[in-house]
Scaffold this motif. Structure first.
Motif, PDB file in Angstrom:
ATOM      1  N   ASP A  22       0.838  -1.209   0.000  1.00 32.47           N
ATOM      2  CA  ASP A  22       0.000   0.000   0.000  1.00 32.47           C
ATOM      3  C   ASP A  22       0.869   1.253   0.000  1.00 32.47           C
ATOM      4  N   LEU A  23       1.942   1.230   0.780  1.00 32.54           N
ATOM      5  CA  LEU A  23       2.850   2.368   0.848  1.00 32.54           C
ATOM      6  C   LEU A  23       3.528   2.585  -0.507  1.00 32.54           C
ATOM      7  N   ALA A  24       3.993   1.521  -1.137  1.00 32.37           N
ATOM      8  CA  ALA A  24       4.631   1.634  -2.450  1.00 32.37           C
ATOM      9  C   ALA A  24       3.649   2.172  -3.487  1.00 32.37           C
ATOM     10  N   ALA A  25       2.404   1.717  -3.430  1.00 31.82           N
ATOM     11  CA  ALA A  25       1.386   2.207  -4.374  1.00 31.82           C
ATOM     12  C   ALA A  25       1.112   3.691  -4.148  1.00 31.82           C
ATOM     13  N   ALA A  26       1.039   4.104  -2.893  1.00 29.54           N
ATOM     14  CA  ALA A  26       0.788   5.519  -2.584  1.00 29.54           C
ATOM     15  C   ALA A  26       1.965   6.379  -3.034  1.00 29.54           C
ATOM     16  N   GLN A  27       3.184   5.900  -2.839  1.00 35.03           N
ATOM     17  CA  GLN A  27       4.358   6.657  -3.271  1.00 35.03           C
ATOM     18  C   GLN A  27       4.393   6.776  -4.795  1.00 35.03           C
ATOM     19  N   GLN A  28       4.020   5.723  -5.494  1.00 31.38           N
ATOM     20  CA  GLN A  28       3.970   5.764  -6.961  1.00 31.38           C
ATOM     21  C   GLN A  28       2.912   6.764  -7.426  1.00 31.38           C
ATOM     22  N   GLU A  29       1.771   6.745  -6.765  1.00 30.24           N
ATOM     23  CA  GLU A  29       0.706   7.693  -7.119  1.00 30.24           C
ATOM     24  C   GLU A  29       1.178   9.127  -6.896  1.00 30.24           C
ATOM     25  N   LEU A  30       1.882   9.372  -5.799  1.00 21.85           N
ATOM     26  CA  LEU A  30       2.410  10.712  -5.534  1.00 21.85           C
ATOM     27  C   LEU A  30       3.395  11.133  -6.628  1.00 21.85           C
ATOM     28  N   ALA A  31       4.242  10.212  -7.049  1.00 23.64           N
ATOM     29  CA  ALA A  31       5.245  10.529  -8.067  1.00 23.64           C
ATOM     30  C   ALA A  31       4.604  10.889  -9.399  1.00 23.64           C
ATOM     31  N   GLU A  32       3.366  10.454  -9.617  1.00 17.22           N
ATOM     32  CA  GLU A  32       2.689  10.697 -10.885  1.00 17.22           C
ATOM     33  C   GLU A  32       1.645  11.813 -10.816  1.00 17.22           C
ATOM     34  N   THR A  33       1.404  12.355  -9.636  1.00 18.15           N
ATOM     35  CA  THR A  33       0.360  13.356  -9.468  1.00 18.15           C
ATOM     36  C   THR A  33       0.943  14.762  -9.572  1.00 18.15           C
ATOM     37  N   PRO A  34       0.493  15.558 -10.565  1.00 23.42           N
ATOM     38  CA  PRO A  34       0.984  16.927 -10.665  1.00 23.42           C
ATOM     39  C   PRO A  34       0.292  17.839  -9.654  1.00 23.42           C
ATOM     40  N   VAL A  35       1.082  18.746  -9.068  1.00 27.22           N
ATOM     41  CA  VAL A  35       0.577  19.722  -8.105  1.00 27.22           C
ATOM     42  C   VAL A  35       1.108  21.080  -8.550  1.00 27.22           C
ATOM     43  N   GLU A  36       0.233  22.082  -8.571  1.00 25.47           N
ATOM     44  CA  GLU A  36       0.642  23.396  -9.061  1.00 25.47           C
ATOM     45  C   GLU A  36       0.715  24.410  -7.928  1.00 25.47           C
ATOM     46  N   GLY A  37       1.668  25.308  -8.058  1.00 24.66           N
ATOM     47  CA  GLY A  37       1.788  26.453  -7.155  1.00 24.66           C
ATOM     48  C   GLY A  37       1.972  27.687  -8.008  1.00 24.66           C
ATOM     49  N   SER A  38       1.694  28.852  -7.427  1.00 24.62           N
ATOM     50  CA  SER A  38       1.852  30.070  -8.211  1.00 24.62           C
ATOM     51  C   SER A  38       2.299  31.220  -7.324  1.00 24.62           C
ATOM     52  N   ALA A  39       2.736  32.288  -7.987  1.00 21.13           N
ATOM     53  CA  ALA A  39       3.159  33.500  -7.283  1.00 21.13           C
ATOM     54  C   ALA A  39       2.882  34.693  -8.185  1.00 21.13           C
ATOM     55  N   GLY A  40       2.840  35.862  -7.562  1.00 16.02           N
ATOM     56  CA  GLY A  40       2.634  37.086  -8.330  1.00 16.02           C
ATOM     57  C   GLY A  40       1.284  37.133  -9.004  1.00 16.02           C
ATOM     58  N   GLY A  41       0.270  36.599  -8.332  1.00 23.01           N
ATOM     59  CA  GLY A  41      -1.066  36.602  -8.922  1.00 23.01           C
ATOM     60  C   GLY A  41      -1.154  35.734 -10.170  1.00 23.01           C
ATOM     61  N   GLY A  42      -0.331  34.700 -10.227  1.00 26.12           N
ATOM     62  CA  GLY A  42      -0.363  33.789 -11.367  1.00 26.12           C
ATOM     63  C   GLY A  42       0.646  34.124 -12.452  1.00 26.12           C
ATOM     64  N   LEU A  43       1.500  35.124 -12.212  1.00 26.22           N
ATOM     65  CA  LEU A  43       2.513  35.458 -13.209  1.00 26.22           C
ATOM     66  C   LEU A  43       3.528  34.334 -13.379  1.00 26.22           C
ATOM     67  N   VAL A  44       3.771  33.593 -12.301  1.00 25.43           N
ATOM     68  CA  VAL A  44       4.672  32.449 -12.360  1.00 25.43           C
ATOM     69  C   VAL A  44       3.939  31.256 -11.780  1.00 25.43           C
ATOM     70  N   LYS A  45       3.974  30.137 -12.523  1.00 25.97           N
ATOM     71  CA  LYS A  45       3.337  28.900 -12.073  1.00 25.97           C
ATOM     72  C   LYS A  45       4.365  27.779 -12.126  1.00 25.97           C
ATOM     73  N   ALA A  46       4.418  27.015 -11.045  1.00 27.69           N
ATOM     74  CA  ALA A  46       5.323  25.873 -10.971  1.00 27.69           C
ATOM     75  C   ALA A  46       4.490  24.613 -10.802  1.00 27.69           C
ATOM     76  N   THR A  77      13.385  40.071  -9.465  1.00 28.38           N
ATOM     77  CA  THR A  77      11.954  39.915  -9.229  1.00 28.38           C
ATOM     78  C   THR A  77      11.459  38.569  -9.753  1.00 28.38           C
ATOM     79  N   ILE A  78      11.881  38.217 -10.954  1.00 29.62           N
ATOM     80  CA  ILE A  78      11.468  36.941 -11.546  1.00 29.62           C
ATOM     81  C   ILE A  78      12.000  35.781 -10.714  1.00 29.62           C
ATOM     82  N   ALA A  79      13.251  35.871 -10.278  1.00 32.05           N
ATOM     83  CA  ALA A  79      13.820  34.815  -9.445  1.00 32.05           C
ATOM     84  C   ALA A  79      13.005  34.663  -8.150  1.00 32.05           C
TER      85      ALA A  79
END
Length: 119
Positions: A22-46, A77-79
Motif C-alpha cells: 500500500d505504501l509503495a502504491a501511494a508513493q507511486q501515485e504521488l510521483a505521478e500526481t501533478p501539483v501546481e503552485g503560483s506567485a505574483g497573482g499567477g505570473l509564475v506557475k510551478a 523579481t522573476i527569481a
C-alpha cells in the motif's frame, strides 16, 4: 492470536507485506500526481509531482516589465517569483503526501520517526 497470547507470525507478516505494498502504491501515485503552485497573482506557475519533483515552470511575459527598473531588478523579481511559486507547489505537495501517506504511517505505528517518510 494463538491460544496462550502469542501473535500469529504468519498473519503479522501478511499484514506487514500488505502495508508495504500500500505504501509503495501511494508513493507511486504521488510521483505521478501533478501539483501546481503560483506567485505574483499567477505570473509564475510551478508544477511539481506529489513527491516534490519540479516538472514545469511557466513565466507569464507580463512578469518581465522593462519599465519597472533595470534588467538586474527584473531578473531578481522573476527569481523571487519562481522561488515563491516552487515553494507554494511544494507546500501543496506536502499536504498531498500527508493525505496519502499519513494513514499508512499511522498503521505502521505512528506518524513520526519512520525513516524515509517526510513527516
Amino acid at each position: 492470536m494463538i491460544p496462550g497470547g502469542q501473535p500469529n507470525m504468519q498473519q503479522l507478516l501478511q499484514q506487514a507485506q500488505k502495508m508495504q505494498e500500500d505504501l509503495a502504491a501511494a508513493q507511486q501515485e504521488l510521483a505521478e500526481t501533478p501539483v501546481e503552485g503560483s506567485a505574483g497573482g499567477g505570473l509564475v506557475k510551478a508544477t511539481v509531482t506529489g513527491s516534490g519533483e519540479l516538472q514545469g515552470l511557466v513565466i507569464d511575459p507580463k512578469a518581465v516589465d522593462p519599465e519597472a527598473g533595470s534588467a538586474e531588478e527584473n531578473a531578481e523579481t522573476i527569481a523571487d517569483l519562481v522561488l515563491a511559486a516552487v515553494r507554494d507547489a511544494n507546500a501543496s505537495a506536502q499536504q498531498l503526501q500527508q493525505q496519502k501517506l499519513g494513514p499508512l504511517a499511522q498503521g505502521l505505528g505512528g506518524g513520526s520517526g519512520i525513516p524515509g517518510l517526510p513527516f
